[in-house]
Design a protein around this motif. Structure first.
Motif, PDB file in Angstrom:
ATOM      1  N   SER A 131     -30.180 -14.339 -28.587  1.00 49.48           N
ATOM      2  CA  SER A 131     -31.613 -14.073 -28.694  1.00 49.48           C
ATOM      3  C   SER A 131     -31.875 -13.253 -29.947  1.00 49.48           C
ATOM      4  CB  SER A 131     -32.079 -13.294 -27.471  1.00 49.48           C
ATOM      5  OG  SER A 131     -31.511 -11.991 -27.531  1.00 49.48           O
ATOM      6  N   GLU A 132     -33.156 -13.136 -30.318  1.00 46.76           N
ATOM      7  CA  GLU A 132     -33.479 -12.319 -31.493  1.00 46.76           C
ATOM      8  C   GLU A 132     -33.041 -10.874 -31.285  1.00 46.76           C
ATOM      9  OE1 GLU A 132     -34.220 -13.326 -34.285  1.00 46.76           O
ATOM     10  OE2 GLU A 132     -35.042 -15.335 -34.001  1.00 46.76           O
ATOM     11  N   GLU A 133     -33.162 -10.382 -30.055  1.00 44.62           N
ATOM     12  CA  GLU A 133     -32.714  -9.008 -29.788  1.00 44.62           C
ATOM     13  C   GLU A 133     -31.209  -8.896 -30.026  1.00 44.62           C
ATOM     14  OE1 GLU A 133     -34.747 -10.696 -27.845  1.00 44.62           O
ATOM     15  OE2 GLU A 133     -36.096  -9.411 -26.685  1.00 44.62           O
ATOM     16  N   GLY A 134     -30.493  -9.931 -29.581  1.00 43.01           N
ATOM     17  CA  GLY A 134     -29.050  -9.928 -29.767  1.00 43.01           C
ATOM     18  C   GLY A 134     -28.690  -9.906 -31.240  1.00 43.01           C
ATOM     19  N   LEU A 135     -29.435 -10.687 -32.038  1.00 39.07           N
ATOM     20  CA  LEU A 135     -29.169 -10.723 -33.478  1.00 39.07           C
ATOM     21  C   LEU A 135     -29.404  -9.344 -34.090  1.00 39.07           C
ATOM     22  CD1 LEU A 135     -30.749 -14.188 -34.153  1.00 39.07           C
ATOM     23  CD2 LEU A 135     -28.415 -13.560 -34.740  1.00 39.07           C
ATOM     24  N   ILE A 136     -30.481  -8.711 -33.636  1.00 35.84           N
ATOM     25  CA  ILE A 136     -30.773  -7.372 -34.149  1.00 35.84           C
ATOM     26  C   ILE A 136     -29.628  -6.420 -33.811  1.00 35.84           C
ATOM     27  CG2 ILE A 136     -32.248  -5.364 -33.760  1.00 35.84           C
ATOM     28  CD1 ILE A 136     -34.592  -7.410 -33.552  1.00 35.84           C
ATOM     29  N   ASP A 137     -29.139  -6.518 -32.561  1.00 39.24           N
ATOM     30  CA  ASP A 137     -28.029  -5.659 -32.146  1.00 39.24           C
ATOM     31  C   ASP A 137     -26.799  -5.894 -33.026  1.00 39.24           C
ATOM     32  OD1 ASP A 137     -29.674  -4.819 -30.161  1.00 39.24           O
ATOM     33  OD2 ASP A 137     -28.726  -5.975 -28.560  1.00 39.24           O
TER      34      ASP A 137
END
Ligand code: HEM
Ligand SMILES: [Cu+2]
Lengths: 553, 350
Positions: free
Chosen positions: B305-311
């Motif tokens: 997910s985009e959140e995962g990419l940010i992480d």
């Protein structure tokens, strides 16, 4: 002396026995006509129809915004309302309005031609327009579409299950209609001018329609491409706008605004032309700085193609390209400013009367000045960050499009009504309508500048309560405005039967269209006129009228 | 502004405290307001000028008073005047606006980072310390805060009227905006780009706090895992670590110190490893092959997910040495309880 002739005696006057309206009878004679004047009337009916459809949606939007809560209709319904409002008003009303009605009717006559260069293509344009209208109406019946008139991807391609394809097809077809009209005008102006009608003797209405036509022909195909790509993306997922397939959603923005920015000039330029004609007639003067006004139309048309990215200042275009587009935007603002001053100075040392068309011109000048200057706010990079996508933008483009363009359209309708129908409209009630429209307009749209700076986003069904007062004002204004637009519907219809007989030249104007009978013959001129004077030569007109009087006497 | 300071004070104080003026709550706000006031002055003067001209001519040259029109060609001098003066003013506005724009969009280097993911129809904010918020954002006063934003579905736009800033949030690329809040309070957060059914519901609250209160808030609302820690788990669970182990024999490049550096690519170009670049490599590795490596990295499109990419990017950012990777490698063998992140393509509605 400039004006000597008085209105013909009404008691004895009758309409000319033979004219384009009674030349043939029956529905079929209208549906198969190749006469540009009849086609103009076909457009006039259909455009008016769509204007009131679009107006209905506007009314629903304003009604919803009366209260902060989204309580009148579901959010989806609201979205469909403003989408349909935008699509109908832009593509089925503003783009064709002046060119397809007044332009169709008068452009050939003003240059001394018997018809447009391609009469049958002209009829085809109307059929295409109607087909587009039918698609849009179908969308409505099927349950609507909620993309907004800007069709932003990937919202329109991947996230909506409404009737995007039907509407898109409609707009695609409407695009062809305007391309054909544009082509027809361009060829007509180049090839069909009467002997002696040089470029610099052309009425400014012809110049501005010519410039708008160039925009239609060059810009509309890009819209068509963008729409086809949206359709392909929806149906087979080609992925040009889809980042997960290596596409770029910003590409759509570029394509869309590459058309839609020039499109705003397609909408307004013909209006400029009307204003020039009307100002000149009711001040009895040639337009101040005719050449500058003519060339500024062309300049707007050319530069209008280089500013599209000013709709994307906050979308992650690079800071430096934003800089360039902002600078270019400031440069296009200048020709519009030039025109305002030219119209104002046309009045200097004139002999001014205040018939209804002139009242609309005053309204136009006021509203367009505000609309244009608030455009400078948006062209200014740092300010646009704050204002874009808020009600400030909504106010700006309504001042320009509705305050400017629609005022010009109404000025034009009243101005040429006697020529088109042979009868005068009632002056008293029409002046009243003009004033009502103006007041309603200011009340509707001025508060939107304020609420926009406060931060209220556009396309919101519900909003924080502190914005309510301004929204209530706006809705109240819209009601007044609605009345202002309804009135002409009634009194113009009334005048068809009861209006005073107009005679050939009720305004004592100089244009070729005023030198022939009202309503004109099917072939416009009995013999091709030979033009010996420039447009707006009131001395020539006075001499001509003196000669005619002696002749009669 | 060179108009009288007293008048200016009066104008701004009086106007800005009325209900017709948005709160001024960031360092940019007074600058934006100054330009806004100037532009309205320009407009008012313009409208009065045109209005007075038209009115004067209409009265002076109405038919009863002036029965015969005098034909005038035009006047080059007048035309030049009304071309050059507006041009001058508009160019002045251009320069002023451009200056403001660069101020709005060029963040100071020491800005505090917050990540924002926009989706139909909510704003998810993630602080590096792991604090998550939905449709809300807490920030301290007196500190530049930079938002790095991306959309998971359609265009959205992050707008805070009280700060006079706004930026489009775009699927597939990071955009940034920054501000320095000056006045504690709560302010509107709007989505201003039409994004579908609940567009007008995609609003939130920005809470500006004194630094001390903010500190307290941070401590109270932490989830215990920072973004980088989440990223570290993902790095292990997605198998990134097997190639990017930092060993000399590994089939992928070491990621230590890679963030912000220049990377020589296989096609001869040089790329700077920004947030956007790293995201892109994870999703489209075959288009970003560093010099000297084989294009064997699999795509993670649709798996993170985009959140995962940010992480992940946040984790990579913090990698200064191979030490962390090595440690992760060790722990990941014993700890396979890495969180499953929601898949990007399936719509998450919370
Ligand atoms: C011929 C006159 C004009 C017309 C017909 C016109 C029409 C429009 C329309 C329809 C929009 C809204 C587009 C949307 O839906 O987002 C718009 C926006 C805009 N206009 Fe005008 N306008 C005119 C004059 C000007 C002038 C003189 C300027 C600048 C000096 C200007 C600058 C802008 C800018 C920068 C925007 C984009 C605002 C934004 O989206 O943030 N316009 N205009
Ligand atoms: Cu949104």
């Amino acid at each position: 002396m400039s004006t000597i002739v008085s209105l013909p005696d009404q008691s004895t006057a009758t309409l000319p026995k033979k004219n384009y309206i009674n030349a043939e009878h029956g529905l079929l004679s209208w549906l198969l006509t190749a006469d540009h004047k009849r086609i103009a009337l076909l457009y006039m009916f259909s455009i008016t129809f769509f204007f009131f459809i679009g107006g209905f949606f506007a009314g629903m939007v304003r009604l919803e915004l009366l209260t902060p809560a989204g309580d009148l209709m579901a959010a989806d319904t609201y979205n469909k309302m403003f989408t349909m409002h935008g699509i109908v008003m832009i593509f089925l009303f503003l783009v064709p309005s002046v060119p397809a009605t007044l332009g169709n009717f008068f452009l050939p006559i003003m240059i001394g031609a018997k018809d447009l260069a391609f009469p049958k293509i002209n009829l085809l344009s109307w059929y295409l327009y109607m087909a587009a209208g039918i698609f849009v109406i179908t969308t409505l019946v099927l349950g609507g579409v909620d993309t907004g008139w800007t069709f932003t991807t990937p919202l329109s391609t991947h996230y909506l299950n409404t009737h995007v394809a039907t509407t898109a097809t409609g707009i695609f077809i409407a695009g062809f209609s305007s391309i054909f009209t544009g082509l027809n005008f361009i060829v007509t102006v180049h090839r069909m001018r009467a002997p002696g009608m040089t470029w610099f003797r052309l009425p400014l209405f012809v110049w501005s329609n010519y410039a708008a036509s160039v925009l239609m022909v060059l810009g509309t195909p890009v819209l068509a491409i963008a729409i086809v790509l949206v359709a392909l993306e929806r149906t087979i997922g080609i992925g040009v706008f889809d980042p997960t397939k290596g596409g770029d959603p910003l590409l759509f923005q570029h394509l869309f605004w590459f058309y839609s920015h020039p499109a705003v000039y397609i909408m307004i330029l013909p209006g400029f032309g009307v204003i020039s004609e009307v100002v000149s007639t009711f001040t009895r003067k040639r337009v101040f700085g005719y050449t500058a006004v003519a060339f500024s139309s062309v300049a707007i048309a050319v530069f209008g193609f280089f500013v599209w990215a000013h709709h994307m200042f906050i979308m992650g275009v690079s800071n430096y390209s934003a800089l360039v587009f902002s600078l270019l935007t400031m440069l296009v603002a200048v020709p519009s400013a030039i025109k305002i001053f030219n119209w104002a100075f046309t009045m200097q040392k004139g002999s001014i009367t205040f018939e209804t068309p002139m009242l609309y011109v005053f309204g136009f000048i006021g509203l367009f000045t505000i609309g244009g200057l608030t455009g400078v706010f948006l062209g200014s990079l740092g300010m646009d960050v704050m204002l874009t996508e808020t009600y400030f933008v909504v106010a700006h483009f309504h001042f320009v499009m509705v305050g400017g363009m629609l005022m010009a359209f109404l000025a034009g309708i009243h101005f040429w009504w006697p020529k088109m129908t042979g009868r005068m409209y009632p002056e008293g009630v029409s002046k009243f309508a003009a004033v009502v429209t103006f007041i309603g307009f200011i009340l509707t749209f001025f508060p939107q500048f304020v609420v926009g700076y406060l931060g209220m986003p556009r396309r919101y069904a519900a909003y924080p309560a502190e914005y309510q007062v301004l929204n209530v004002l706006s809705t109240a204004g819209a009601t007044v405005l609605g009345v202002g637009y309804m009135l002409p519907l009634f009194y113009l219809a009334w005048s068809l039967k009861y209006g005073a007989i107009a005679g050939a030249n009720p305004w004592q104007a100089t244009g070729l269209e005023w030198q022939i009978q009202s309503p004109p013959l099917t072939e416009n001129f009995i013999e091709t006129p030979i033009v010996t004077q420039e447009a707006y030569d009131y001395e020539w007109l006075a001499k001509k009228q003196e000669r005619e009087l002696q002749h009669v006497g | 502004m060179q108009i009288s300071p007293v008048l200016w004070q009066f104008l701004t104080k009086w106007l800005t405290s009325s209900a017709l003026w948005p709160d001024q709550a960031s360092t940019i706000a007074p600058w934006a307001d100054a330009l806004y006031i100037f532009l309205w002055l320009m407009t008012v003067v313009g409208v009065i000028l045109v209005g007075a001209l038209v009115l004067f001519f209409a009265i002076r040259y109405r038919k009863e008073r002036h029965p015969e029109a005098v034909q005038i060609e035009g006047s080059t001098l007048l035309e030049a005047t009304w071309t050059i003066i507006p041009l001058g003013i508009f160019l002045f506005v251009f320069v002023w606006g451009a200056w403001l724009y660069f101020r709005i969009y060029n963040p100071p280097a020491d800005a505090m980072q917050v990540y924002v993911v926009g989706k139909q129809w909510m704003w998810k904010a993630e602080h590096p310390g792991g604090q998550h918020e939905i449709n809300a954002l807490h920030v301290p006063t007196g500190r530049p805060v930079q938002l790095t934003m991306i959309s998971q579905d359609v265009f959205h736009s992050y707008s805070i009227p009280a700060f006079r800033v706004k930026r489009e949030v775009i699927p597939g690329r990071y955009t940034t905006v920054w501000f320095n809040a000056t006045k504690p309070g709560t302010y509107h957060l709007f989505c201003t780009q039409y994004c579908g059914t609940l567009h007008s519901g995609m609003i939130g609250e920005i809470t500006v706090m004194d630094p001390a209160d903010y500190q307290k808030w941070t401590e109270e609302s932490t989830s215990g895992m920072s973004l980088a820690q989440n990223g570290e788990r993902l790095f292990a669970s997605l198998g990134c670590i097997s190639c990017h182990s930092g060993n000399a024999t590994a089939s992928g490049p070491s990621l230590a110190g890679v963030y912000g550096s220049k990377i020589k690519m296989d096609d001869g170009t040089e790329q700077v490893a920004t947030d956007g670049f790293l995201r892109d490599v994870i999703l489209n590795p075959s288009q970003h092959v560093p010099y000297g490596y084989k294009p064997i990295m699999p795509t993670y499109q649709g798996q993170i997910s985009e959140e995962g990419l940010i992480d992940l990017v946040e984790y990579i950012k913090g990698l200064k040495t191979n030490y962390r990777v090595q440690q992760t490698l060790d722990t990941s063998k014993s700890d396979d309880a890495a969180p499953i992140t929601p898949v990007a393509s399936q719509k998450v509605t919370q």
